[in-house]
Design an enzyme around this catalytic site. Structure first.
Site, PDB file in Angstrom:
ATOM      1  N   ASP A  31     -10.256  -9.759  31.512  1.00 41.86           N
ATOM      2  CA  ASP A  31      -9.548 -10.647  30.456  1.00 41.86           C
ATOM      3  C   ASP A  31     -10.790 -11.335  29.600  1.00 41.86           C
ATOM      4  O   ASP A  31     -11.684 -11.619  30.213  1.00 41.86           O
ATOM      5  CB  ASP A  31      -8.517 -11.427  30.843  1.00 41.86           C
ATOM      6  CG  ASP A  31      -8.850 -12.497  31.740  1.00 41.86           C
ATOM      7  OD1 ASP A  31      -9.802 -12.128  32.804  1.00 41.86           O
ATOM      8  OD2 ASP A  31      -8.566 -13.688  31.699  1.00 41.86           O
ATOM      9  N   GLU A  45      -8.622 -14.148  34.474  1.00 46.17           N
ATOM     10  CA  GLU A  45      -9.585 -15.318  35.060  1.00 46.17           C
ATOM     11  C   GLU A  45      -9.765 -16.462  34.307  1.00 46.17           C
ATOM     12  O   GLU A  45      -9.998 -17.603  34.466  1.00 46.17           O
ATOM     13  CB  GLU A  45     -10.914 -14.423  34.970  1.00 46.17           C
ATOM     14  CG  GLU A  45     -11.972 -14.986  35.825  1.00 46.17           C
ATOM     15  CD  GLU A  45     -12.778 -16.039  35.096  1.00 46.17           C
ATOM     16  OE1 GLU A  45     -13.637 -17.146  35.729  1.00 46.17           O
ATOM     17  OE2 GLU A  45     -12.807 -16.028  33.901  1.00 46.17           O
TER      18      GLU A  45
END
Lengths: 355, 355
Positions: A70, A128
């Site tokens: 991400d 994350e």
């Protein structure tokens, strides 16, 4: 279908252009899954939008190489573009630095090394860049702890292709001053909580952050007000002021030691712990880390920002940060990755895993 | 339908329980309008949520009796309650002190006095507790200056049933400190604007407010931070901190003198004037004010809070503060009005208007 065996710069651009802001990782996770399942030497497990791909060759050592899929929100910096700037060939775009450059290296090496000298656990995970509760690595450590076993973890966060050991811890506290509310036209009937916060700020300004040597690396701490709020209305002496302080501490400190530093600094004030995440010692004295350092070459540095190496550290797995792109470019609008770093990191991993 | 001829304590409770935080005055203005329009001796004009009700008996003098309908935000202190505390019969609740006690007296006297010896202009207005731009009296002075004519104005702000002369001025400034943003994990690359505000707060804490004698009344000034804001995110060294400071100054100071005091105090900092309202000299030496003082009796005191007497003063109309409830209870969580004050004020006005 991602071409893992092709040009690594093309691969970085392809995965950068599959937008994957936290919560929207599915399309990229699908593409990575398809590519990994096409590799017969890896067994693949999917958990949400996280993927774990392993060799099982019965080697003496197992190493984990991890990266998140991400990114932070796009800032008009997609699709990616490749340009020569300041004499460097670079790929620009959201995620190129943090950390699809690292993911591209992971994918290329995962495909290239079919018979590694160390067993491999490749991890690609989601969420994350948001709160820890949603972190894909955090989720895997609860749902599939059997997959998170290894002698060393390499987290491919951007480090400009140098080993950055460990990471600092971080905590936030609210420091509150109290007063007595009154109409500001008759302020002598009250006591001003904002005025009372002056001493809190004075102590912060006078505070000298420590530099701490841990396992041979020097960590520079920091103690900062990151927010201040106070005030009820334009004509009221306020009875409360809240200073939010962020303490970044060296990885030799445990929770009690970090808290003690803060409570000592603000002695006499109400201090409430808002959140805390411990750091990770660099661990470069451990044999598995030394082998990695020898293969990569160069000199190790301390990591300042908190990263998921701390999660591996908490699981008892020594972990280092190592990946392409300069960390100062993470989250910036002109985020980019030097293409030379992609090749440096790929080749270093190939040396380490095949020598 | 409000019962203006009934018990005045019941009337206060009824209008207190019609919540009217600034911007939400409509329901109370509707109730007051209905009650006033039922009185044949008054002609009523509505302007937004303000009401003006007048007699037109051709008397030699015209007096304005004014009060605002709005309150500061509720603090779990509605609905109202009536209790005996410290030997006093009181009504508790938001607005009972500032200034629905005064509004109850206005309404009761407006209904009771059908043939006053002085022509009467009753004013009930909105938006007194917020910025001057929205103030209903300010709006009326622009839209209907013909209604704001008189020989004396009585503003029924809480004074514990004593005449309070004039009012202090008030200004607000924003004092800004600047820094340089940086990630809090590498805070030595930035400069913390919140830490820089410590000196601003220190000067405020060390400041000694003046006491100033004006027309025989002693005014006690005040200098207070009423708000402080700073901070970008929990992991960023902030580059800006803003302290909002409220200076309450004696009515001998003009705009330049008041500003000079503030800019001297914050020398070296960026200071921006947000708003200013000059005070009103007590003016108790004027004949119309002396007639009112004689009817009420007792000794005049200085008024500390800025009130709309300054607007009347700026229009050339001498004005005094006079109303039920102790002014120290304005805006407090235990805001209340002594019921005895309601009767004292009502009876004094009746004497003045019918003798």
């Amino acid at each position: 279908m991602l071409d893992l065996a092709g040009d690594i710069v093309d691969l970085l651009q392809t995965i950068t252009d599959i937008e994957s802001v936290s919560g929207n990782e599915k399309a990229l996770a699908d593409a990575v899954e398809t590519a990994l399942r096409a590799l017969p030497h890896l067994s693949v497990v999917r958990d949400g939008d996280a993927l774990v791909a392993r060799t099982d060759l019965g080697r003496a050592e197992r190493v984990i190489i991890a990266g998140h899929l991400d990114t932070v929100p796009v800032a008009s910096n997609l699709p990616s573009s490749r340009r020569v700037v300041d004499g460097e060939d670079r790929v620009y775009g959201r995620g190129t630095c943090d950390m699809k450059g690292g993911v591209a290296v992971q994918l290329a090496v995962a495909a290239a090394v079919t018979g590694p000298v160390r067993d491999l656990t490749w991890i690609f995970y989601d969420h994350e860049e948001v709160d820890a509760e949603r972190n894909g690595l955090n989720r895997l450590s609860r749902s599939r702890p059997d997959l998170l076993v290894g002698d060393l973890a390499v987290l491919m966060e951007p480090t400009a292709a140098a080993i950055e050991g460990g990471c600092q811890g971080t905590l936030r506290v609210a420091v509150r001053t109290h007063g007595k509310a009154a109409h500001s036209a008759r302020s002598w009937l009250g006591s001003n909580a904002i005025h009372g916060a002056g001493e809190v700020l004075r102590r912060l300004e006078a505070y000298t952050a420590a530099e701490v040597l841990v396992d041979g690396l020097l960590y520079h701490e920091g103690m900062n007000a990151v927010a201040i709020t106070g005030g009820i209305a334009g004509n009221v002496v306020p009875d409360l002021c809240v200073v939010t302080v962020n303490y970044r501490f060296a990885p030799d400190k445990d929770e009690a030691a970090a808290l003690a530093e803060v409570t000592a600094l603000f002695q006499g004030y109400e201090v409430e712990l808002l959140d805390i995440a411990l750091g990770a010692r660099p661990g470069l004295d451990l044999p598995a880390a030394q082998a990695f350092a020898a293969a990569v070459g160069g000199e190790a540095r301390p990591k300042y920002g908190w990263t998921d190496v701390a999660r591996f550290s908490a699981l008892g797995i020594p972990a280092v940060n190592y990946g392409p792109a300069h960390p100062n470019k993470a989250h910036t609008d002109d985020e980019h990755c030097r293409t030379e770093d992609l090749r440096l990191c790929r080749d270093a991993l190939l040396r380490w895993l095949t020598a």
